[in-house]
Design a protein around this motif. Structure first.
Motif, PDB file in Angstrom:
ATOM      1  N   ASN A  94      34.599  41.633  34.319  1.00  0.00           N
ATOM      2  CA  ASN A  94      35.553  42.121  33.318  1.00  0.00           C
ATOM      3  C   ASN A  94      35.920  41.073  32.269  1.00  0.00           C
ATOM      4  N   ASN A  95      35.178  39.970  32.283  1.00  0.00           N
ATOM      5  CA  ASN A  95      35.469  38.891  31.330  1.00  0.00           C
ATOM      6  C   ASN A  95      34.702  39.094  30.026  1.00  0.00           C
ATOM      7  N   SER A  96      35.274  39.904  29.140  1.00  0.00           N
ATOM      8  CA  SER A  96      34.713  40.086  27.801  1.00  0.00           C
ATOM      9  C   SER A  96      35.476  39.223  26.794  1.00  0.00           C
ATOM     10  N   PHE A  97      36.159  38.204  27.307  1.00  0.00           N
ATOM     11  CA  PHE A  97      37.045  37.373  26.480  1.00  0.00           C
ATOM     12  C   PHE A  97      36.507  35.947  26.339  1.00  0.00           C
ATOM     13  N   ASP A  98      37.117  35.199  25.450  1.00  0.00           N
ATOM     14  CA  ASP A  98      36.791  33.776  25.296  1.00  0.00           C
ATOM     15  C   ASP A  98      37.586  33.013  26.352  1.00  0.00           C
ATOM     16  N   ALA A  99      37.127  33.164  27.593  1.00  0.00           N
ATOM     17  CA  ALA A  99      37.805  32.548  28.735  1.00  0.00           C
ATOM     18  C   ALA A  99      36.768  32.101  29.745  1.00  0.00           C
ATOM     19  N   GLU A 100      37.038  30.966  30.364  1.00  0.00           N
ATOM     20  CA  GLU A 100      36.119  30.434  31.382  1.00  0.00           C
ATOM     21  C   GLU A 100      36.768  30.550  32.750  1.00  0.00           C
TER      22      GLU A 100
ATOM     23  N   TRP B 281      34.490  40.424  40.370  1.00  0.00           N
ATOM     24  CA  TRP B 281      35.277  41.423  39.648  1.00  0.00           C
ATOM     25  C   TRP B 281      35.847  40.838  38.351  1.00  0.00           C
ATOM     26  N   ILE B 282      36.378  39.620  38.461  1.00  0.00           N
ATOM     27  CA  ILE B 282      36.948  38.967  37.270  1.00  0.00           C
ATOM     28  C   ILE B 282      35.843  38.672  36.250  1.00  0.00           C
ATOM     29  N   LEU B 283      34.724  38.161  36.732  1.00  0.00           N
ATOM     30  CA  LEU B 283      33.609  37.837  35.823  1.00  0.00           C
ATOM     31  C   LEU B 283      33.049  39.093  35.157  1.00  0.00           C
TER      32      LEU B 283
END
Length: 366
Positions: free
Chosen positions: A128-134, A124-126
Motif C-alpha cells: 500500500n506504499n504509493s507514497f514517497d516513504a521508505e 501489507w504496508i509495502l
C-alpha cells in the motif's frame, strides 16, 4: 529453525521453560506464572519481548502512508508520543494491532507489530506504499525489554540520567541505559502496570549487560524475570486484546471494541467506507469480558458461550484463571443483545456449564 533473541542464553541459564513462539525460542516461565504475575502486580518484572517487529517509516510522505494503513489519526502525534492503532484489510478485517511512535527531529516513525505478523504486516504496508516513504524492517536488530510493575521506575532510574517520572503514559524519551546509548524509554506495556518498554539496537553494545544491570538494580525490590505465560495472565486481567485470539482477519475494530481508535473524521484509510457501513447497519456481535463463578472453572478459547436457556450465543476467544481474583476470566464474542454489563451467561466447560457474568474489563481495579 527457530530464531533466538539476544537474551536466549540468559533464559537458558535461568532454567526457563522455552517453547517455539512466532518462530522464536521464547521463555514461557521461570519461577512460575503465579510468582512472575505477582512480581509485576506488586513490585517489578522484566520480559524479553525482542521477538516483536519494528518497522522504521520515514520520508516526506511517511505520515500519508501511516494514515492510509491505520485506523487511528496519526496526524495528532507529536514528537515523543505513541499511539495504539490497528490496520485493516479492505473488508474491515484486522491485519494487526500495533503501536506507532513519532520520532524526534523529523526522523519519521516506528511501527511496532506483533511477532507472528511481521512478514504479513510488512508486505501489507509495502503493498500500500504509493507514497514517497521508505519502510525499513529493523526487527532482527532491535532488542525490546519490558520492565513492568510499581517499582519499575525505581529500578530503571538507577541506570539512566533521564527523569523517568517525567515520562507520561504513551510518551517516550531517548537516553542511555546501563551504558547502552540511544535507548527508547517508552511508557507503554501490556500488563496494566506502570512500566517501560525499552528499545535498543543489539549491535550498539552488549544486550546481556543491559538485562543483567536491570536485574541487579531491581534485586532489592524482588524483580523476577517473566515469560509469556505471565504476560498473558497480566494482559487478560486488563482486558487487552490478543491478535490471533480476540482480534483476527475475521473480526473488525467496531465489534472488537476498538471503535475508540477508529477515527472516521480522518480523510481516508483502508476500509473506512466498509466500517462506516457496518456502524450504520448496527453490530450483530461484540467482544465482551466475563467473570466465571466457582473457583475451578477456567474458560478456554473455543469454549461455547450460552444464554441462560442453554442456546449458543458466542465463543470464548481468551480465558484464564485470574491470579489476582482467584476466578476464571475471559473474553469472547456474543450476540449484541447479550453484551450489557451484568448479563448472566453460561460457559460450556467440557461436559458441564458454568455461570458467568458479562463484565467490562479491566477485571481488576487499579
Amino acid at each position: 529453525m527457530s530464531k533466538k533473541t539476544p537474551f536466549y542464553s540468559i533464559h537458558e541459564k535461568a532454567g526457563a521453560k522455552l517453547v517455539d513462539f512466532a518462530g522464536f525460542q521464547m521463555p514461557v516461565q521461570y519461577a512460575g506464572i503465579k510468582t512472575e504475575h505477582a512480581a509485576v502486580r506488586e513490585a517489578v518484572g522484566i520480559f524479553d519481548v525482542s521477538h516483536m517487529g519494528e518497522f522504521y517509516i520515514h520520508g516526506p510522505e511517511a505520515l500519508d502512508l501511516i494514515q492510509k494503513v491505520t485506523v487511528n489519526d496519526a496526524s495528532k502525534l507529536t514528537e515523543g508520543k505513541a499511539q495504539y492503532t490497528c490496520m485493516c484489510y479492505d473488508d474491515g478485517g484486522i491485519v494487526d494491532d500495533l503501536i506507532v511512535y513519532k520520532l524526534f527531529d523529523d526522523a519519521g516513525y516506528i511501527a511496532v507489530v506483533n511477532a507472528s505478523n511481521i512478514e504479513k504486516d510488512l508486505n501489507w504496508i509495502l503493498d500500500n506504499n504509493s507514497f514517497d516513504a521508505e519502510v525499513r524492517d529493523q526487527s532482527d536488530d532491535t532488542c525490546l525489554l519490558a520492565v513492568q510493575g510499581p517499582k519499575s521506575v525505581d529500578t530503571l532510574q538507577k541506570l539512566t540520567d533521564l527523569d523517568l517520572s517525567d515520562i507520561g503514559f504513551y510518551s517516550f524519551k531517548m537516553g542511555s541505559l546501563a551504558g547502552m546509548d540511544n535507548v527508547v524509554f517508552s511508557a507503554t506495556g501490556y500488563t496494566g502496570e506502570k512500566g517501560f518498554e525499552l528499545y535498543f539496537d543489539k549491535n550498539h553494545g552488549e544486550p546481556e549487560k543491559v538485562w543483567n544491570a536491570i536485574m541487579e538494580a531491581g534485586e532489592k525490590f524482588g524483580i523476577e524475570p517473566c515469560g509469556l505465560g505471565a504476560r498473558d495472565t497480566l494482559r487478560l486481567e486488563m482486558g487487552f486484546a490478543l491478535y490471533g485470539n480476540d482480534i483476527t482477519k475475521d473480526t473488525h475494530p467496531l465489534e472488537a471494541r476498538l471503535g475508540w481508535i477508529t477515527k472516521f473524521e480522518k480523510e481516508d484509510f483502508i476500509a473506512k467506507e466498509v466500517l462506516q457501513q457496518k456502524k450504520e447497519d448496527g453490530l450483530e456481535r461484540q467482544l465482551v469480558g466475563f467473570v466465571v463463578e466457582g473457583e475451578r472453572n477456567i474458560p478456554r478459547p473455543g469454549y461455547e458461550i450460552q444464554n441462560t436457556e442453554g442456546e449458543a450465543i458466542g465463543e470464548v476467544t481468551s480465558g484464564t484463571m485470574s491470579i489476582t481474583l482467584g476466578k476464571g476470566i475471559g473474553m469472547g464474542y456474543v450476540k449484541k443483545e447479550y453484551t450489557a454489563e451484568g448479563t448472566d451467561i453460561r460457559i460450556a466447560i467440557r461436559k458441564k456449564t458454568a455461570n458467568a457474568v458479562v463484565t467490562r474489563p479491566p477485571f481488576i481495579k487499579k
